[in-house]
Design a protein around this motif. Sequence first.
Motif, PDB file in Angstrom:
ATOM      1  N   LYS A  90       0.836  -1.076   0.049  1.00 14.92           N
ATOM      2  CA  LYS A  90      -0.053  -0.220  -0.103  1.00 14.92           C
ATOM      3  C   LYS A  90       1.024   1.590   0.161  1.00 14.92           C
ATOM      4  CE  LYS A  90      -3.604   2.637   2.254  1.00 14.92           C
ATOM      5  NZ  LYS A  90      -3.051   3.400   2.664  1.00 14.92           N
ATOM      6  N   GLN A 114      -6.128  -2.713  -0.556  1.00 21.53           N
ATOM      7  CA  GLN A 114      -6.824  -2.654   0.657  1.00 21.53           C
ATOM      8  C   GLN A 114      -7.676  -2.813   1.143  1.00 21.53           C
ATOM      9  OE1 GLN A 114      -7.307   1.237  -1.511  1.00 21.53           O
ATOM     10  NE2 GLN A 114      -7.471   2.430   0.195  1.00 21.53           N
ATOM     11  N   ASP A 119      -9.896  -2.361   4.837  1.00 16.99           N
ATOM     12  CA  ASP A 119     -10.062  -1.581   4.371  1.00 16.99           C
ATOM     13  C   ASP A 119     -10.910  -1.570   3.354  1.00 16.99           C
ATOM     14  OD1 ASP A 119     -11.185   1.389   4.263  1.00 16.99           O
ATOM     15  OD2 ASP A 119      -8.307   2.062   3.790  1.00 16.99           O
TER      16      ASP A 119
END
Length: 371
Positions: A90, A114, A119
Amino acid sequence: MSDALMTRSVTTCIVLALMLTFAAVVGRAGQIDPRSALLERSAWDALRAGSAHTAAEAFREALAADPKNARLHLGAAMAAALERRDRDAKDALDRALTLDPKLTQARALLGQVQYRLGDFAGAIRTYDTLVAIAPDDRDAQATVERWRRELELHDRMQQAVSSHFTVSFEGPAEAALAAEALEVLDRAYWRIGLLLGGTYPNEPVPVVLYTSEQFRDITRSPAWAAGAYDGIIRVPMRGAADNPKELDRVLSHEFTHALIRGLASRGVPGWLNEGLATALETGDLGWAERQVGSQAKPVPLRALQSGFGRLTGDQAQLAYATSALAARRLIEEAGGFAIANLLRDLGEGIDFETAFLHRIQRSFADFQAAP
């Protein structure tokens, strides 16, 4: 069933990015410093060959010489994602997009990473941007719509919590089932953790209970799958209230995957991952002995290196049976402590054959050849 489906999504993004990026690298090879070009080319070559660790080292060296090259940050992220270093991936993707906001390959992989990190809202925002940039990308549109349905479902779920697990369920009607699931999981936690040399997760493991339709929509698992693990234990509650033994079996299986992931986020062959999860379920393996015994020729473990998600029902049953018997033999011969150390070695990037010989005290070829 382990996280092969999610890994496949990440891998698909990586393959597409490789195809596009490698062509761009070749096209501009004569426009940059020869040494930088050589470093960049060797890094992409390693990635294309599937050598994620070698590629990661090569990208680090290339970035030291050319730190503002967005595609090098993308390559570093791809190598990190393949090694399951998702936070590193990320960070590298964020840097790539800061340098080149139009690098759609980086944005596509960022959303997948993600999502894999849990997330969901961030993944949706990333893919909304991707769809705005590339409105004809139907795969991206389908992905973000599926993620949005999942987020909406999870937002309305309730939770039952223990020291080691958090179980999410949709409503009051499932509360008793969630409480039963917690009891089953807590038993599995101590039984399986002790068997693997006193190994336990560092953090509470998230669990989600779905209807069969929700499970298929969100996980895209094959019809024969009774559960899935992708950082979250996901289980369809079809008839679970009427069959406590099946609930025990499925949750024990998926918890083992979570425990394996904690020891080794990468490098675990499919047969070992699924074999341990199946061998450590409650119940005996008589079904597996009958399944394997009915075959004219045994399935070699080397043919079961990758996940089982693309197999048909009959093929999957044989793959699970073969893997479970091999894992049981490994437990009986070497013990859980040695297996846990083998998994740790794999997670650190040590070659499987080397780690197997060191921890099991025999070669993998010898183990596989034994009756």
